[in-house]
Design a protein around this motif. Structure first.
Motif, PDB file in Angstrom:
ATOM      1  N   HIS A 215       3.562  12.273  -8.223  1.00  0.00           N
ATOM      2  CA  HIS A 215       2.473  12.785  -9.057  1.00  0.00           C
ATOM      3  C   HIS A 215       2.916  13.008 -10.504  1.00  0.00           C
ATOM      4  N   LYS A 216       4.047  13.658 -10.704  1.00  0.00           N
ATOM      5  CA  LYS A 216       4.499  13.984 -12.058  1.00  0.00           C
ATOM      6  C   LYS A 216       4.783  12.719 -12.858  1.00  0.00           C
ATOM      7  N   LEU A 217       5.523  11.786 -12.267  1.00  0.00           N
ATOM      8  CA  LEU A 217       5.838  10.540 -12.967  1.00  0.00           C
ATOM      9  C   LEU A 217       4.576   9.743 -13.249  1.00  0.00           C
ATOM     10  N   ALA A 218       3.657   9.693 -12.282  1.00  0.00           N
ATOM     11  CA  ALA A 218       2.405   8.959 -12.476  1.00  0.00           C
ATOM     12  C   ALA A 218       1.601   9.563 -13.619  1.00  0.00           C
ATOM     13  N   ALA A 219       1.547  10.883 -13.681  1.00  0.00           N
ATOM     14  CA  ALA A 219       0.799  11.552 -14.742  1.00  0.00           C
ATOM     15  C   ALA A 219       1.370  11.209 -16.116  1.00  0.00           C
ATOM     16  N   GLU A 220       2.694  11.096 -16.190  1.00  0.00           N
ATOM     17  CA  GLU A 220       3.347  10.766 -17.461  1.00  0.00           C
ATOM     18  C   GLU A 220       3.136   9.302 -17.835  1.00  0.00           C
ATOM     19  N   GLN A 221       3.365   8.392 -16.868  1.00  0.00           N
ATOM     20  CA  GLN A 221       3.282   6.958 -17.172  1.00  0.00           C
ATOM     21  C   GLN A 221       1.852   6.486 -17.383  1.00  0.00           C
ATOM     22  N   PHE A 222       0.912   7.090 -16.677  1.00  0.00           N
ATOM     23  CA  PHE A 222      -0.456   6.584 -16.680  1.00  0.00           C
ATOM     24  C   PHE A 222      -1.443   7.537 -17.344  1.00  0.00           C
ATOM     25  N   ASP A 223      -0.919   8.493 -18.108  1.00  0.00           N
ATOM     26  CA  ASP A 223      -1.764   9.404 -18.875  1.00  0.00           C
ATOM     27  C   ASP A 223      -2.819  10.077 -17.997  1.00  0.00           C
ATOM     28  N   ASN A 224      -2.350  10.625 -16.878  1.00  0.00           N
ATOM     29  CA  ASN A 224      -3.205  11.371 -15.945  1.00  0.00           C
ATOM     30  C   ASN A 224      -4.330  10.537 -15.332  1.00  0.00           C
ATOM     31  N   HIS A 225      -4.121   9.241 -15.252  1.00  0.00           N
ATOM     32  CA  HIS A 225      -4.989   8.358 -14.479  1.00  0.00           C
ATOM     33  C   HIS A 225      -4.149   7.824 -13.320  1.00  0.00           C
ATOM     34  N   PHE A 226      -4.749   7.740 -12.123  1.00  0.00           N
ATOM     35  CA  PHE A 226      -3.941   7.450 -10.955  1.00  0.00           C
ATOM     36  C   PHE A 226      -4.429   6.231 -10.154  1.00  0.00           C
ATOM     37  N   GLY A 227      -5.338   5.471 -10.723  1.00  0.00           N
ATOM     38  CA  GLY A 227      -5.762   4.237 -10.092  1.00  0.00           C
ATOM     39  C   GLY A 227      -6.850   4.411  -9.055  1.00  0.00           C
ATOM     40  N   GLY A 228      -7.307   3.278  -8.514  1.00  0.00           N
ATOM     41  CA  GLY A 228      -8.429   3.279  -7.581  1.00  0.00           C
ATOM     42  C   GLY A 228      -8.052   3.005  -6.146  1.00  0.00           C
ATOM     43  N   LEU A 229      -6.751   3.021  -5.824  1.00  0.00           N
ATOM     44  CA  LEU A 229      -6.305   2.707  -4.471  1.00  0.00           C
ATOM     45  C   LEU A 229      -5.694   3.942  -3.809  1.00  0.00           C
ATOM     46  N   LEU A 230      -6.057   4.174  -2.555  1.00  0.00           N
ATOM     47  CA  LEU A 230      -5.440   5.242  -1.781  1.00  0.00           C
ATOM     48  C   LEU A 230      -5.310   4.795  -0.332  1.00  0.00           C
ATOM     49  N   THR A 231      -4.473   5.487   0.407  1.00  0.00           N
ATOM     50  CA  THR A 231      -4.352   5.238   1.842  1.00  0.00           C
ATOM     51  C   THR A 231      -4.421   6.561   2.576  1.00  0.00           C
TER      52      THR A 231
ATOM     53  N   ARG B 121      -6.269   1.469   4.274  1.00  0.00           N
ATOM     54  CA  ARG B 121      -6.226   1.370   2.811  1.00  0.00           C
ATOM     55  C   ARG B 121      -7.643   1.353   2.261  1.00  0.00           C
ATOM     56  N   VAL B 122      -7.866   2.119   1.210  1.00  0.00           N
ATOM     57  CA  VAL B 122      -9.184   2.203   0.593  1.00  0.00           C
ATOM     58  C   VAL B 122      -9.082   1.828  -0.884  1.00  0.00           C
ATOM     59  N   SER B 123      -9.846   0.830  -1.288  1.00  0.00           N
ATOM     60  CA  SER B 123     -10.034   0.535  -2.703  1.00  0.00           C
ATOM     61  C   SER B 123     -11.353   1.176  -3.092  1.00  0.00           C
ATOM     62  N   VAL B 124     -11.272   2.263  -3.832  1.00  0.00           N
ATOM     63  CA  VAL B 124     -12.449   3.083  -4.098  1.00  0.00           C
ATOM     64  C   VAL B 124     -13.289   2.455  -5.207  1.00  0.00           C
TER      65      VAL B 124
ATOM     66  N   PRO C  71       0.796  -1.234   0.000  1.00  0.00           N
ATOM     67  CA  PRO C  71       0.000   0.000   0.000  1.00  0.00           C
ATOM     68  C   PRO C  71       0.824   1.277   0.000  1.00  0.00           C
ATOM     69  N   LYS C  72       2.118   1.181  -0.266  1.00  0.00           N
ATOM     70  CA  LYS C  72       2.995   2.353  -0.172  1.00  0.00           C
ATOM     71  C   LYS C  72       2.682   3.396  -1.247  1.00  0.00           C
ATOM     72  N   LEU C  73       2.168   2.912  -2.395  1.00  0.00           N
ATOM     73  CA  LEU C  73       1.791   3.779  -3.514  1.00  0.00           C
ATOM     74  C   LEU C  73       2.975   4.574  -4.038  1.00  0.00           C
TER      75      LEU C  73
END
Length: 412
Positions: A315-331, A390-393, A157-159
């Motif tokens: 955030h910046k790397l995630a936006a580049e690799q995932f085309d501004n989608h960040f997944g459904g998991l947060l903590t 941990r939240v799976s939204v 869950p480190k994200l």
């Protein structure tokens, strides 16, 4: 396929149509397959003719799902397994033997971490854990005994998020295959092949299936790695299969001898679930971002971790690799374990269980559940502490999700 369809279309196509014309691939719930003559069955067993002989090795329903996942990851072939852990174990065991070493990022899912640290060690294979996002640590960990590099698209869950393209370049410079667990992002949000990944694994029990009704996993060979140039002795007898050497090794050796194959019924359910993957992932991502934004300013919340927040170091790397989608998991973290339990117990919409990737919003207290058997130092390394939730939204109405957490927080 004759056309290069977009992802949303690919999930609805059945490349290997059933001979009866069934729109939904049927379930071949059978152990074995009969042939008219002994000569025909011999040819199938020896690979001289196409066909099925025993479901532990292959099955038409499983094959339908394997073909679908191969297409979605733009790979050359896939193998469906009984669980996500079966996929991970099979993918790795096909490349290592006693005396070998592997390298893995240190922010792994708890089951993977335990398998690499305990089980592989028991079998004489050493795993060197390195800081997931530090390229230089991977470089320094490589030895002549290293057989592969393993990481997750997003740590759970480190994200935390590694630079996957740079890691692939490093792996290939040393003629090592890169294995990536793409469970959290799915092929809809991240096309691993385009970033140099060689082998992709998924726990299909999560977002691929979407409804928490079947356990499963899958391994996809993207075709990036040139197996003809490998010096791994475990693949020597399979090099005759050319680019399919690795897949042949897994099916004819690991599958046949260890039996980690998927259930046809679970493959059937996964075939149905994956058809709505693009729609669900868009909703998971948008709901997760809204909930993260709410929690970031909510009273009683100490810290929120979600790559979609600009406060995230990834955030910046995630936006580049995932085309501004960040997944459904947060903590997020509250004051302490007592408050975390109290909040979870007050939630009404969110379900308290240890899965993720469901249509429904799910919460879990990682420290007391998934990671309870690990030491405090190991928990900290993996991003786990007593105050963490941990939240799976899910894909419910986002206002209802936020209201559920708002009311639970108010009770603290």
């Amino acid at each position: 396929m004759s056309k290069d369809y977009q992802f949303e279309t690919k999930v609805l196509l059945n490349k290997n149509k059933d001979e009866k014309g069934a729109v939904s691939p049927p379930i071949y719930q059978t152990n074995a397959f009969e042939y008219e003559t002994a000569e025909e069955l011999e040819k199938v067993f020896k690979g001289r003719a196409q066909g099925y002989n025993y479901t532990r090795v292959s099955n038409p329903t499983n094959n339908q799902f394997e073909e679908k996942m191969k297409e979605l990851e733009n790979g050359i072939g896939a193998l469906g397994t009984a669980s996500g852990m079966a996929a991970i174990a099979t993918a790795v065991l096909g490349l290592v033997e006693a005396g070998d070493e592997i390298i893995a990022g240190n922010s792994l899912f708890g089951g993977t971490y335990n398998f690499f640290k305990k089980d592989l060690k028991q079998w004489g294979v050493k795993c060197s854990f390195v800081e997931t996002t530090e390229l230089e640590e991977y470089r320094q960990a490589i030895t002549p005994k290293t057989k592969l590099i393993y990481l997750e698209t997003v740590g759970n869950p480190k994200l935390d998020i590694p630079d996957i393209k740079k890691l692939a370049e490093l792996a290939h410079k040393h003629n090592l295959p890169l294995i990536l667990d793409n469970t959290l992002m799915t092929p809809y949000l991240f096309q691993a092949k385009d970033y140099g990944v060689d082998i992709v694994v998924h726990s299909t029990s999560k977002f691929i299936n979407g409804s928490s009704n079947s356990i499963g996993g899958v391994i996809i060979d993207t075709g990036n790695f040139n197996w003809a140039e490998t010096d791994n002795p475990l693949l020597a007898e399979y090099l005759k299969f050319g680019p399919f050497a690795y897949l042949a090794k897994l099916r004819q050796d690991i599958f046949r001898n260890l039996g980690p194959v998927a259930s046809p019924f679970n493959s059937f359910l996964n075939n149905l679930g994956v058809e709505t993957l693009p729609l669900r992932m868009e909703k998971h991502c948008s709901n997760a971002l809204e909930l993260a934004n709410f929690l970031q300013s909510a009273a009683g919340v100490e810290r929120v971790n979600y790559p979609g927040l600009k406060s995230s170091p990834y955030h910046k790397l995630a936006a580049e690799q995932f085309d501004n989608h960040f997944g459904g998991l947060l903590t997020f973290e509250v004051e302490n374990k007592e408050q975390a339990f109290k909040l979870i117990n007050k939630l009404e919409l969110a379900r308290n269980l240890s899965n993720l990737g469901d249509l429904r919003t799910l919460v879990v207290h990682p420290e007391s559940t998934i990671y309870h058997s690990l030491s405090k130092d190991e928990q900290q390394q993996l991003g786990v502490n007593p105050a963490l939730i941990r939240v799976s939204v899910g894909i419910e109405n986002q206002d209802d999700i936020i209201l559920d957490f708002k009311e639970a927080l108010a009770a603290l």
